[in-house]
Design an enzyme around this catalytic site. Structure first.
Site, PDB file in Angstrom:
ATOM      1  N   HIS A  13       1.612   4.050  -2.817  1.00  0.00           N
ATOM      2  CA  HIS A  13       1.825   6.044  -2.105  1.00  0.00           C
ATOM      3  C   HIS A  13       3.241   6.578  -2.963  1.00  0.00           C
ATOM      4  O   HIS A  13       3.277   7.808  -3.701  1.00  0.00           O
ATOM      5  CB  HIS A  13       1.357   5.842  -0.717  1.00  0.00           C
ATOM      6  CG  HIS A  13       0.247   6.442  -0.755  1.00  0.00           C
ATOM      7  ND1 HIS A  13      -0.479   7.212  -0.365  1.00  0.00           N
ATOM      8  CD2 HIS A  13      -0.525   5.492   0.365  1.00  0.00           C
ATOM      9  CE1 HIS A  13      -1.719   7.060  -0.189  1.00  0.00           C
ATOM     10  NE2 HIS A  13      -1.216   6.064   0.516  1.00  0.00           N
ATOM     11  N   HIS A  18       1.173  -0.734   0.063  1.00  0.00           N
ATOM     12  CA  HIS A  18      -0.030   0.058   0.190  1.00  0.00           C
ATOM     13  C   HIS A  18       0.765   1.665  -0.157  1.00  0.00           C
ATOM     14  O   HIS A  18       0.623   2.313  -0.788  1.00  0.00           O
ATOM     15  CB  HIS A  18      -0.981   0.559   1.595  1.00  0.00           C
ATOM     16  CG  HIS A  18      -2.089   1.356   1.225  1.00  0.00           C
ATOM     17  ND1 HIS A  18      -3.175   1.198   1.257  1.00  0.00           N
ATOM     18  CD2 HIS A  18      -1.840   1.904   1.895  1.00  0.00           C
ATOM     19  CE1 HIS A  18      -4.039   1.909   1.117  1.00  0.00           C
ATOM     20  NE2 HIS A  18      -2.770   3.024   1.656  1.00  0.00           N
ATOM     21  N   GLU A  19       1.613   1.035   0.851  1.00  0.00           N
ATOM     22  CA  GLU A  19       2.556   2.829   1.075  1.00  0.00           C
ATOM     23  C   GLU A  19       3.294   2.658  -0.445  1.00  0.00           C
ATOM     24  O   GLU A  19       3.675   3.740  -0.858  1.00  0.00           O
ATOM     25  CB  GLU A  19       3.680   2.600   3.042  1.00  0.00           C
ATOM     26  CG  GLU A  19       2.344   2.447   3.027  1.00  0.00           C
ATOM     27  CD  GLU A  19       1.364   3.412   3.517  1.00  0.00           C
ATOM     28  OE1 GLU A  19       1.972   4.710   2.815  1.00  0.00           O
ATOM     29  OE2 GLU A  19       0.718   3.315   4.237  1.00  0.00           O
ATOM     30  N   GLU A  51      -4.763   7.916  -2.668  1.00  0.00           N
ATOM     31  CA  GLU A  51      -5.004   6.618  -2.333  1.00  0.00           C
ATOM     32  C   GLU A  51      -5.747   5.466  -3.909  1.00  0.00           C
ATOM     33  O   GLU A  51      -5.254   4.490  -3.433  1.00  0.00           O
ATOM     34  CB  GLU A  51      -6.593   7.361  -2.139  1.00  0.00           C
ATOM     35  CG  GLU A  51      -6.668   5.493  -0.533  1.00  0.00           C
ATOM     36  CD  GLU A  51      -5.818   5.236   0.192  1.00  0.00           C
ATOM     37  OE1 GLU A  51      -5.883   4.237   0.653  1.00  0.00           O
ATOM     38  OE2 GLU A  51      -5.395   6.614   0.537  1.00  0.00           O
TER      39      GLU A  51
END
Length: 490
Positions: free
Chosen positions: A259, A255-256, A285
């Site tokens: 980003h 997920h990160e 997001e």
């Protein structure tokens, strides 16, 4: 020099100082000694005073009044500087500095309260943050809606009313799907066992590499609440480890990486300009969620991950790759937003969206927040909150003043649904590559169609240009119903 060049040179210094301030925040979350909270609050407050003074410098207004753009890039830069200049001038320097100091202290108080399951230790500080955010919202709103004024910082040109309509359209299908899943005869087996931290971190680094994370411009650390920080040549990620749940670490990392890859993928010519960062948190997001879910939790990548995890942990209690795929996507009642499955995640966001709107408007006081949270959670999820760390204390956002941020998580899911539908049409070999532990075809498509633009295009334009279609929650809901219908035999 021209007025535009003078303005751009000034802006570059401001952006560089802002990066330094962001690094202070990263340090506080990762390696700063716990006893340094008060000192860091003063440092961040002092930096914010310097930045506020620069962002309200009268010369910016003078340059803006005479600068003449020569192309669309320069026009967009002027537009964004003008927007930020106007908004920042509405906020008194005293308020900006006080917000920075109070939220820096509040972050540490929240972390201690969360660790001790003691909301009473945090709520008085949250009340201070809330009062300051209401004051800020009133200054920014100029007579308009307070929550919309705060939302503008995270998802420009979007209103709470528009978001509420999207959520109202999504809720019935999400609730119906969840109810069907909970009542299904076929239920995936949970992953059980003990998974040592260092082995998890090695796997997490391998997954980050599979998704193209540039280790020469990044690093990974452990934080209470995973986040990414930085841009251009320095964008860092964090993760967390629970030794009974390796999925927490692995998927927080992916997920990160989403980003961070957005920031690292922006056209380098935009560095230290308003174009050199993600255009909105919703678009941001969309990158983290499509990395984590549509690619990372898909059947192709989980097949590769099953083999890697089986080797790393000397076997798993899951028999084969198909069962592992179902386990990764298992839908269960749970308290924690960041650990929520794809079906229920947006319901967590809807709860927070409604509560924080009520907090900002004054319809809800912090003294009543725990009861309001617990009551709403019971109503939405059918489960009673067992402890404050699983309820009102679980998220860091309110402690650091990020009111208006939460709805962008759900918007990011909607955007990711639109992007995924387009990406699958345009990248036919994606599944094969993911099955080999290589997300490069998808990552490259996203970099070309979304990430490289940075702030050049408004948020909706970025998504609609990439997909060739109007934004709608339908692609996300169709994807969820198809995916989980197959897993649960619906």
């Amino acid at each position: 020099m021209s007025a535009f060049n003078d303005l751009l040179a000034f802006q570059r210094q401001t952006e560089a100082l802002s990066s330094v301030a962001e690094r202070l925040g990263w340090d506080q979350e990762t390696v700063m000694p716990r006893g340094a909270t008060e000192q860091r609050a003063e440092e961040i407050g002092a930096m914010e005073e310097v930045l506020h003074e620069r962002r309200t410098d009268p010369r910016i207004g003078e340059w803006l009044s005479v600068a003449e753009p020569e192309n669309e890039v320069e026009a967009r830069i002027l537009q964004l500087i003008d927007r930020d200049y106007t908004r920042t001038n509405r906020i008194p320097a005293r308020l900006a500095a006080e917000l920075a100091r109070v939220t820096s202290r509040a972050q540490g108080i929240w972390a201690e309260a969360r660790a001790n399951d003691a909301p009473q230790d945090f709520l008085p500080t949250l009340d201070q943050v809330l009062m300051l955010k209401r004051e800020e919202a009133a200054a920014l709103a100029d007579g308009g809606d307070l929550y919309d004024a705060l939302l503008e910082d995270y998802e420009p040109d979007t209103t709470a009313a528009e978001i509420a309509r999207v959520f109202d359209a999504m809720r019935p299908r999400l609730v119906a799907l969840r109810d069907d899943i909970m009542g299904a005869d076929r239920q995936p087996q949970p992953l059980t066992g003990h998974f040592p931290q260092e082995t998890q971190l090695r796997l997490a680094r391998a997954c980050a590499g599979a998704f193209g994370y540039d280790w020469s411009r990044g690093r990974m650390d452990i934080a209470v609440h995973p986040f990414s920080s930085g841009s251009w040549q320095d964008s860092r990620i964090t993760t967390r480890v629970v030794e009974t749940d390796p999925f927490n670490c692995i998927y927080s990392t992916i997920h990160e990486v989403g980003h961070s890859s957005y920031e690292l993928g922006i056209d380098p010519d935009y560095a230290f300009t308003p174009l050199g960062r993600g255009v909105s948190m919703g678009v941001h997001e969309s990158q983290s969620r499509i990395y984590e879910n549509q690619m990372g939790r898909g059947r192709a990548f989980t097949g590769w991950l099953f083999n890697r995890m089986s080797d790393a942990f000397d076997g798993l209690n899951i028999a084969n790759a198909d069962d592992f795929y179902a386990t990764v996507n298992r839908v269960t009642p749970g308290f924690i937003r960041t650990e929520a499955d794809e079906v229920q995640y947006n319901l967590h966001i809807m709860l927070r969206f409604d509560l924080e709107r009520d907090l900002i408007s004054g319809r809800l006081d912090t003294d009543d927040l725990v009861e309001a949270w617990n009551s709403r959670f019971q109503k939405d999820f059918g489960v009673a909150v067992d402890r404050p760390a699983h309820g009102v204390l679980q998220d860091v956002h309110w402690s650091v003043g990020l009111f208006g941020y939460f709805p962008t998580y759900a918007l990011g899911n909607v955007y990711a649904g639109c992007l995924n539908a387009a990406m699958r049409k345009n990248v036919p070999d994606l599944a094969q590559a993911l099955a080999e532990g290589d997300a490069a075809p998808g990552v490259e498509w996203l970099r070309e169609n979304v990430q490289r633009h940075g702030g050049l295009l408004p948020p909706r334009d970025v998504i609609e240009q990439a997909t060739g279609a109007a934004i709608s929650p339908d692609p996300l809901l169709d994807y969820l119903e198809e995916k989980f219908g197959a897993i649960y035999g619906l």
